[in-house]
Design a protein around this motif. Structure first.
Motif, mmCIF file in Angstrom:
data_model
loop_
_atom_site.group_PDB
_atom_site.id
_atom_site.type_symbol
_atom_site.label_atom_id
_atom_site.label_comp_id
_atom_site.label_asym_id
_atom_site.label_seq_id
_atom_site.Cartn_x
_atom_site.Cartn_y
_atom_site.Cartn_z
ATOM 1 N N MET A 1 65.224 -20.010 -18.607
ATOM 2 C CA MET A 1 64.131 -20.759 -17.996
ATOM 3 C C MET A 1 62.806 -20.532 -18.727
ATOM 4 S SD MET A 1 62.938 -22.867 -15.768
ATOM 5 C CE MET A 1 64.063 -23.058 -14.377
ATOM 6 N N GLU A 2 62.575 -19.270 -19.202
ATOM 7 C CA GLU A 2 61.333 -18.997 -19.924
ATOM 8 C C GLU A 2 61.184 -19.917 -21.124
ATOM 9 O OE1 GLU A 2 63.448 -16.711 -18.910
ATOM 10 O OE2 GLU A 2 62.446 -14.872 -18.218
ATOM 11 N N THR A 3 62.268 -20.103 -21.863
ATOM 12 C CA THR A 3 62.225 -20.977 -23.042
ATOM 13 C C THR A 3 61.920 -22.413 -22.631
ATOM 14 O OG1 THR A 3 63.802 -19.574 -24.223
ATOM 15 C CG2 THR A 3 63.522 -21.828 -25.024
ATOM 16 N N THR A 4 62.514 -22.869 -21.548
ATOM 17 C CA THR A 4 62.268 -24.234 -21.067
ATOM 18 C C THR A 4 60.803 -24.429 -20.714
ATOM 19 O OG1 THR A 4 64.519 -24.425 -20.203
ATOM 20 C CG2 THR A 4 62.867 -25.932 -19.298
ATOM 21 N N LEU A 5 60.211 -23.447 -20.037
ATOM 22 C CA LEU A 5 58.810 -23.558 -19.639
ATOM 23 C C LEU A 5 57.881 -23.540 -20.845
ATOM 24 C CD1 LEU A 5 58.774 -21.252 -16.478
ATOM 25 C CD2 LEU A 5 58.828 -23.744 -16.556
ATOM 26 N N LEU A 6 58.189 -22.726 -21.827
ATOM 27 C CA LEU A 6 57.363 -22.698 -23.041
ATOM 28 C C LEU A 6 57.507 -23.997 -23.826
ATOM 29 C CD1 LEU A 6 57.940 -19.004 -24.171
ATOM 30 C CD2 LEU A 6 55.816 -19.995 -23.300
ATOM 31 N N ASP A 7 58.723 -24.554 -23.828
ATOM 32 C CA ASP A 7 58.921 -25.845 -24.491
ATOM 33 C C ASP A 7 58.120 -26.940 -23.789
ATOM 34 O OD1 ASP A 7 60.596 -24.729 -26.348
ATOM 35 O OD2 ASP A 7 62.457 -25.352 -25.362
ATOM 36 N N ARG A 8 58.101 -26.911 -22.465
ATOM 37 C CA ARG A 8 57.301 -27.886 -21.722
ATOM 38 C C ARG A 8 55.821 -27.751 -22.082
ATOM 39 N NH1 ARG A 8 59.346 -30.610 -17.155
ATOM 40 N NH2 ARG A 8 61.553 -31.009 -17.590
ATOM 41 N N LEU A 9 55.388 -26.514 -22.239
ATOM 42 C CA LEU A 9 53.998 -26.264 -22.616
ATOM 43 C C LEU A 9 53.679 -26.910 -23.959
ATOM 44 C CD1 LEU A 9 51.544 -24.680 -21.514
ATOM 45 C CD2 LEU A 9 52.249 -22.802 -22.986
ATOM 46 N N ASP A 10 54.582 -26.790 -24.911
ATOM 47 C CA ASP A 10 54.396 -27.435 -26.210
ATOM 48 C C ASP A 10 54.350 -28.955 -26.067
ATOM 49 O OD1 ASP A 10 54.299 -25.045 -27.575
ATOM 50 O OD2 ASP A 10 56.437 -25.033 -28.062
ATOM 51 N N ASP A 11 55.217 -29.487 -25.216
ATOM 52 C CA ASP A 11 55.240 -30.946 -25.008
ATOM 53 C C ASP A 11 53.907 -31.436 -24.463
ATOM 54 O OD1 ASP A 11 57.867 -31.012 -25.873
ATOM 55 O OD2 ASP A 11 58.718 -30.992 -23.842
ATOM 56 N N TYR A 12 53.363 -30.728 -23.463
ATOM 57 C CA TYR A 12 52.080 -31.137 -22.890
ATOM 58 C C TYR A 12 50.962 -31.008 -23.920
ATOM 59 C CZ TYR A 12 54.640 -30.717 -18.487
ATOM 60 O OH TYR A 12 55.558 -30.856 -17.480
ATOM 61 N N GLY A 13 51.053 -29.983 -24.753
ATOM 62 C CA GLY A 13 50.028 -29.777 -25.766
ATOM 63 C C GLY A 13 49.983 -30.875 -26.804
ATOM 64 N N ARG A 14 51.112 -31.539 -27.012
ATOM 65 C CA ARG A 14 51.169 -32.624 -28.000
ATOM 66 C C ARG A 14 50.947 -34.005 -27.381
ATOM 67 N NH1 ARG A 14 55.673 -29.482 -29.912
ATOM 68 N NH2 ARG A 14 57.073 -30.796 -28.672
ATOM 69 N N ALA A 15 50.877 -34.070 -26.073
ATOM 70 C CA ALA A 15 50.874 -35.369 -25.391
ATOM 71 C C ALA A 15 49.586 -36.152 -25.586
ATOM 72 C CB ALA A 15 51.155 -35.173 -23.904
ATOM 73 N N PHE A 16 48.438 -35.455 -25.612
ATOM 74 C CA PHE A 16 47.151 -36.161 -25.630
ATOM 75 C C PHE A 16 46.305 -35.700 -26.809
ATOM 76 C CE2 PHE A 16 48.440 -35.592 -21.147
ATOM 77 C CZ PHE A 16 48.711 -36.924 -20.845
ATOM 78 N N ARG A 17 45.883 -36.647 -27.604
ATOM 79 C CA ARG A 17 45.055 -36.316 -28.774
ATOM 80 C C ARG A 17 43.599 -36.729 -28.594
ATOM 81 N NH1 ARG A 17 47.717 -41.061 -30.152
ATOM 82 N NH2 ARG A 17 46.326 -42.759 -30.805
ATOM 83 N N SER A 18 43.331 -37.658 -27.660
ATOM 84 C CA SER A 18 41.962 -38.122 -27.463
ATOM 85 C C SER A 18 41.785 -38.607 -26.029
ATOM 86 C CB SER A 18 41.618 -39.246 -28.442
ATOM 87 O OG SER A 18 42.403 -40.404 -28.187
ATOM 88 N N LEU A 19 40.518 -38.725 -25.621
ATOM 89 C CA LEU A 19 40.197 -39.132 -24.263
ATOM 90 C C LEU A 19 38.863 -39.872 -24.239
ATOM 91 C CD1 LEU A 19 40.379 -38.875 -21.059
ATOM 92 C CD2 LEU A 19 39.063 -36.763 -21.360
ATOM 93 N N LYS A 20 38.834 -40.960 -23.472
ATOM 94 C CA LYS A 20 37.595 -41.647 -23.133
ATOM 95 C C LYS A 20 37.600 -41.777 -21.616
ATOM 96 C CE LYS A 20 35.204 -46.092 -23.527
ATOM 97 N NZ LYS A 20 35.256 -47.477 -24.102
ATOM 98 N N GLY A 21 36.619 -41.189 -20.950
ATOM 99 C CA GLY A 21 36.669 -41.188 -19.501
ATOM 100 C C GLY A 21 35.313 -41.095 -18.840
ATOM 101 N N VAL A 22 35.324 -41.281 -17.533
ATOM 102 C CA VAL A 22 34.142 -41.117 -16.685
ATOM 103 C C VAL A 22 34.515 -40.103 -15.614
ATOM 104 C CG1 VAL A 22 32.512 -42.226 -15.123
ATOM 105 C CG2 VAL A 22 33.392 -43.484 -17.112
ATOM 106 N N ALA A 23 33.686 -39.081 -15.441
ATOM 107 C CA ALA A 23 34.025 -38.009 -14.508
ATOM 108 C C ALA A 23 32.812 -37.522 -13.744
ATOM 109 C CB ALA A 23 34.662 -36.838 -15.260
ATOM 110 N N LYS A 24 33.069 -37.133 -12.508
ATOM 111 C CA LYS A 24 32.077 -36.381 -11.754
ATOM 112 C C LYS A 24 32.172 -34.931 -12.222
ATOM 113 C CE LYS A 24 30.501 -39.422 -8.654
ATOM 114 N NZ LYS A 24 29.072 -39.777 -8.496
ATOM 115 N N VAL A 25 31.071 -34.399 -12.712
ATOM 116 C CA VAL A 25 31.069 -33.048 -13.262
ATOM 117 C C VAL A 25 30.174 -32.164 -12.403
ATOM 118 C CG1 VAL A 25 30.538 -31.620 -15.274
ATOM 119 C CG2 VAL A 25 31.488 -33.918 -15.586
#
Length: 226
Positions: A1-25
């Motif tokens: 399971m540890e390997t699966t969770l770390l692999d998921r972490l890598d997947d999320y890290g590669r998912a988004f390269r840029s962002l344009k958004g409006v946010a309440k900060v």
């Protein structure tokens, strides 16, 4: 399971390269709380722009901050002040209140959690999800939290028992892998908490390079960041 969770972490890290958004900060530090609506642009590895909108909904913005590589530019329209300096963690913290390097800040906004070097792991479950602890040299520890669907919901960084930094992700968009529209970052040692609640978020969009730089208006002195 540890390997699966770390692999998921890598997947999320590669998912988004840029962002344009409006946010309440909302940023709290030193007993003061500041909040407002910002237009945000972020692009890996080290580009960020934040423009705080006028709460009246018209007129000039209140603050413009642009960082790219090692350069940081700041414009305060109402005061007619323009600053330039290096995009160091210290300079960025003047505006974010968080002790983060530019590259790490961009990564956290883009749901890409930096992983510390580790030697041992410990997996535990409960409360409808999982916690994966990563143990590095000395007393350094990172704790990653996942929900029952193995989606990353947060990361906390410790030295000994002292929490140094924590990021929490919530309210994911319905597309896969889902962008977290609510993000909270806290640095207890610095007494700082920041939250972003996105009302609009477009990811993996092409952003013109000039979005990450500012031009001083004619007649305004360019000053170094104090």
């Amino acid at each position: 399971m540890e390997t699966t969770l770390l692999d998921r972490l890598d997947d999320y890290g590669r998912a988004f390269r840029s962002l344009k958004g409006v946010a309440k900060v909302r940023v709290s530090s030193g007993g003061r709380t500041l909040s407002g609506t910002q237009v945000l642009f972020a692009e890996k590895p080290d580009r960020l722009r934040a423009e705080t909108l006028n709460p009246l909904g018209f007129g000039q913005s209140l603050l413009q901050v642009a960082a790219s590589g090692d350069k940081l530019e700041v414009y305060v329209p109402r005061e007619g002040r323009y600053y330039e300096g290096q995009a160091t963690a210290g300079n960025l913290a003047r505006f974010t209140r968080l002790p983060l390097q530019l590259e790490d800040l961009v990564r956290l906004i883009l749901y890409d959690v930096p992983v510390l070097p580790f030697e041992e792991t410990l997996l535990s479950s409960g409360e409808g999800g999982y916690r994966l602890s990563l143990y590095g040299e000395g007393e350094v520890r990172q704790e990653l939290t996942y929900d029952a669907g193995l989606r990353l919901t947060g990361s906390a960084y410790f030295v000994g028992k002292d929490l140094q930094l924590e990021v929490v992700y919530e309210k994911f968009s319905e597309d896969r892998p889902g962008f977290p529209r609510v993000q909270r970052l806290s640095a207890p040692q610095d007494g700082a908490v920041a939250s972003l609640v996105f009302s609009e978020a477009l990811t993996n969009v092409v952003i013109p390079g000039d979005r990450f730089s500012l031009d001083p208006p004619a007649g305004i002195e360019v000053r170094p960041i104090p």
